[in-house]
Design a protein around this motif. Structure first.
Motif, PDB file in Angstrom:
ATOM      1  N   GLY A  41       0.742  -1.238  -0.190  1.00  0.00           N
ATOM      2  CA  GLY A  41       0.210   0.148   0.224  1.00  0.00           C
ATOM      3  C   GLY A  41       0.686   0.817  -0.016  1.00  0.00           C
ATOM      4  N   CYS A  42       2.458   1.085   0.579  1.00  0.00           N
ATOM      5  CA  CYS A  42       2.719   2.053   0.549  1.00  0.00           C
ATOM      6  C   CYS A  42       4.222   1.993  -0.918  1.00  0.00           C
ATOM      7  CB  CYS A  42       3.755   2.546   1.492  1.00  0.00           C
ATOM      8  SG  CYS A  42       2.379   3.283   3.007  1.00  0.00           S
ATOM      9  N   TYR A  48       4.293   6.903  -4.096  1.00  0.00           N
ATOM     10  CA  TYR A  48       3.731   7.424  -2.776  1.00  0.00           C
ATOM     11  C   TYR A  48       4.048   8.414  -1.660  1.00  0.00           C
ATOM     12  CZ  TYR A  48       0.142   6.307   0.911  1.00  0.00           C
ATOM     13  OH  TYR A  48      -0.089   6.521   1.751  1.00  0.00           O
ATOM     14  N   GLN A  49       4.258   9.070  -1.260  1.00  0.00           N
ATOM     15  CA  GLN A  49       3.988   9.831  -0.260  1.00  0.00           C
ATOM     16  C   GLN A  49       4.024   9.633   1.106  1.00  0.00           C
ATOM     17  OE1 GLN A  49       3.709  13.932  -1.965  1.00  0.00           O
ATOM     18  NE2 GLN A  49       5.543  14.012  -2.229  1.00  0.00           N
ATOM     19  N   ALA A  50       5.031   9.464   2.118  1.00  0.00           N
ATOM     20  CA  ALA A  50       4.740   9.546   3.156  1.00  0.00           C
ATOM     21  C   ALA A  50       4.229  10.497   3.983  1.00  0.00           C
ATOM     22  CB  ALA A  50       5.060   8.701   4.671  1.00  0.00           C
ATOM     23  N   SER A  51       3.797  11.350   4.959  1.00  0.00           N
ATOM     24  CA  SER A  51       3.675  12.604   5.979  1.00  0.00           C
ATOM     25  C   SER A  51       4.208  12.862   7.054  1.00  0.00           C
ATOM     26  CB  SER A  51       2.075  13.133   5.779  1.00  0.00           C
ATOM     27  OG  SER A  51       1.418  12.504   6.445  1.00  0.00           O
ATOM     28  N   PHE A  52       4.947  11.404   7.672  1.00  0.00           N
ATOM     29  CA  PHE A  52       5.526  12.124   9.248  1.00  0.00           C
ATOM     30  C   PHE A  52       7.655  11.230   8.782  1.00  0.00           C
ATOM     31  CE2 PHE A  52       8.016   9.474  12.834  1.00  0.00           C
ATOM     32  CZ  PHE A  52       7.191  10.288  13.609  1.00  0.00           C
ATOM     33  N   GLU A  54       7.902  14.158   7.975  1.00  0.00           N
ATOM     34  CA  GLU A  54       8.344  15.291   6.874  1.00  0.00           C
ATOM     35  C   GLU A  54       7.153  14.375   5.801  1.00  0.00           C
ATOM     36  OE1 GLU A  54      12.651  17.025   5.772  1.00  0.00           O
ATOM     37  OE2 GLU A  54      11.566  16.306   7.783  1.00  0.00           O
ATOM     38  N   ILE A  55       6.547  15.710   4.709  1.00  0.00           N
ATOM     39  CA  ILE A  55       6.207  14.661   3.440  1.00  0.00           C
ATOM     40  C   ILE A  55       7.558  14.431   2.351  1.00  0.00           C
ATOM     41  CG2 ILE A  55       5.511  14.946   1.014  1.00  0.00           C
ATOM     42  CD1 ILE A  55       3.247  17.347   2.395  1.00  0.00           C
ATOM     43  N   HIS A  56       7.075  13.055   2.225  1.00  0.00           N
ATOM     44  CA  HIS A  56       8.877  12.619   1.045  1.00  0.00           C
ATOM     45  C   HIS A  56       8.024  11.671   1.086  1.00  0.00           C
ATOM     46  CE1 HIS A  56       8.761  10.582   5.178  1.00  0.00           C
ATOM     47  NE2 HIS A  56       9.370   9.226   5.003  1.00  0.00           N
ATOM     48  N   LYS A  57       8.692  11.166   0.000  1.00  0.00           N
ATOM     49  CA  LYS A  57       8.678   9.901  -1.099  1.00  0.00           C
ATOM     50  C   LYS A  57       8.918   8.680  -0.063  1.00  0.00           C
ATOM     51  CE  LYS A  57       9.130  11.374  -5.913  1.00  0.00           C
ATOM     52  NZ  LYS A  57       9.243  12.923  -4.705  1.00  0.00           N
ATOM     53  N   VAL A  58       8.392   6.827   0.190  1.00  0.00           N
ATOM     54  CA  VAL A  58       8.843   6.408   0.950  1.00  0.00           C
ATOM     55  C   VAL A  58       9.424   5.571   0.319  1.00  0.00           C
ATOM     56  CG1 VAL A  58       5.926   5.808   1.743  1.00  0.00           C
ATOM     57  CG2 VAL A  58       7.076   4.333  -0.348  1.00  0.00           C
ATOM     58  N   PRO A  59      10.661   4.421   0.877  1.00  0.00           N
ATOM     59  CA  PRO A  59      12.155   4.789   0.244  1.00  0.00           C
ATOM     60  C   PRO A  59      11.540   3.215  -0.491  1.00  0.00           C
ATOM     61  CG  PRO A  59      11.866   3.981   2.472  1.00  0.00           C
ATOM     62  CD  PRO A  59      10.730   5.029   2.488  1.00  0.00           C
ATOM     63  N   ASP A 211      20.177   0.479  -7.731  1.00  0.00           N
ATOM     64  CA  ASP A 211      19.234  -1.245  -8.343  1.00  0.00           C
ATOM     65  C   ASP A 211      18.125  -1.421  -7.383  1.00  0.00           C
ATOM     66  OD1 ASP A 211      20.379  -1.275  -5.801  1.00  0.00           O
ATOM     67  OD2 ASP A 211      22.237  -2.718  -6.258  1.00  0.00           O
ATOM     68  N   MET A 212      17.692  -0.282  -7.450  1.00  0.00           N
ATOM     69  CA  MET A 212      16.622  -1.122  -6.447  1.00  0.00           C
ATOM     70  C   MET A 212      15.230   0.392  -7.024  1.00  0.00           C
ATOM     71  SD  MET A 212      16.827   0.697  -2.420  1.00  0.00           S
ATOM     72  CE  MET A 212      18.376   2.247  -3.349  1.00  0.00           C
ATOM     73  N   HIS A 213      13.899  -0.297  -6.994  1.00  0.00           N
ATOM     74  CA  HIS A 213      13.396   0.173  -7.813  1.00  0.00           C
ATOM     75  C   HIS A 213      11.921   0.215  -6.832  1.00  0.00           C
ATOM     76  CE1 HIS A 213      15.457  -1.132 -11.216  1.00  0.00           C
ATOM     77  NE2 HIS A 213      15.964  -2.044 -10.561  1.00  0.00           N
ATOM     78  N   THR A 214      10.173   0.924  -7.694  1.00  0.00           N
ATOM     79  CA  THR A 214       9.654   0.493  -6.982  1.00  0.00           C
ATOM     80  C   THR A 214       8.568   0.122  -7.847  1.00  0.00           C
ATOM     81  OG1 THR A 214       9.452   2.646  -5.680  1.00  0.00           O
ATOM     82  CG2 THR A 214       6.927   1.752  -6.212  1.00  0.00           C
ATOM     83  N   VAL A 215       8.506  -1.211  -7.580  1.00  0.00           N
ATOM     84  CA  VAL A 215       7.358  -2.283  -8.412  1.00  0.00           C
ATOM     85  C   VAL A 215       6.065  -2.082  -8.139  1.00  0.00           C
ATOM     86  CG1 VAL A 215       7.512  -4.905 -10.024  1.00  0.00           C
ATOM     87  CG2 VAL A 215       8.854  -3.256  -9.003  1.00  0.00           C
ATOM     88  N   PRO A 216       5.176  -1.497  -9.057  1.00  0.00           N
ATOM     89  CA  PRO A 216       3.793  -1.239  -9.338  1.00  0.00           C
ATOM     90  C   PRO A 216       3.276  -3.063  -9.382  1.00  0.00           C
ATOM     91  CG  PRO A 216       4.596   0.166 -11.089  1.00  0.00           C
ATOM     92  CD  PRO A 216       5.388  -1.023 -10.665  1.00  0.00           C
TER      93      PRO A 216
END
Length: 221
Positions: A41-42, A48-52, A54-59, A211-216
């Motif tokens: 979900g994240c 996707y951004q988290a807000s804690f 502060e606002i930033h993209k989740v790793p 070599d990291m990705h966000t794979v939907p």
């Protein structure tokens, strides 16, 4: 070598030794695939951004070191990393769950990926080069900042810059019950720098090929 770096290297050696004795639970990729409902979900949504705090993209965690993911989840579970959402998730996982999820994400999205070069293609500015030298970043995170000397250390090349900045600042947090990371090695490194310097480091590292990705997941496409 200055006193700070000597201390950091000594702690790094101790960490490697401790980690070598801690790897008893073996992860199963197939089992992990069935246990990632709370992750996708994240971490399975591009941008996707988290807000804690502060606002930033989740790793990005697909392709990250499995041992690092295990170490991070264990730190959230113990409270060494203070993050309400991640603490709640980690608390629900057994040692076997953590091992399985970590094994899954370590190989996720890596099929057919090209090997990264030993040296980043993008050279740092003079300022950033000095900061990298001062922090001895390559000494732990390895060639191209993606071949760490210990499997429980993260790949950081190409990670979201805003996340790296938030993470680096968290190692400087003190006496905050809801924010901070207890890690003697990274605390010693981060406290050498101003927040502006940490942001410069994060922006450079985030700009590199990684070599990291966000794979939907298919349900989010």
């Amino acid at each position: 070598m200055n006193k700070t770096l000597t201390t950091i290297f000594a702690l790094a050696v101790a960490s490697v030794t401790a980690f070598s004795h801690a790897q008893e639970v073996k992860g199963d990729v197939k089992a992990g695939e069935k246990k990632i409902a709370m992750c996708i979900g994240c971490h399975g949504i591009v941008g996707y951004q988290a807000s804690f705090p502060e606002i930033h993209k989740v790793p990005m965690i697909s392709g990250q070191s499995g041992a690092y993911i295990s170490s991070a989840l264990d730190a959230y579970r113990k409270g060494d990393r203070k993050h309400p959402t991640m603490r709640g998730i980690a608390d629900s996982l057994t040692d076997q769950d953590i091992a399985d999820v970590s094994a899954y994400y370590a190989q996720h999205g890596k099929a057919g990926a090209a090997e990264l070069p030993a040296k980043p293609k993008r050279e740092p500015s003079v300022q950033v080069a000095e900061l990298l030298k001062k922090g001895a970043c390559v000494s732990c995170h390895g060639d191209n900042f993606a071949k760490p000397i210990d499997p429980s250390y993260p790949h950081i090349a190409g990670q979201h810059a805003d996340y790296l900045f938030v993470a680096l600042k968290s190692y400087k947090a003190e006496k905050n019950p809801n924010l901070g990371r207890s890690n003697a090695i990274m605390a010693g490194v981060a406290r050498q720098f101003t927040n502006s310097e940490l942001k410069a480091l994060a922006n450079y590292l985030g700009s590199l090929e990684g070599d990291m990705h966000t794979v939907p997941q298919s349900r989010f496409r």
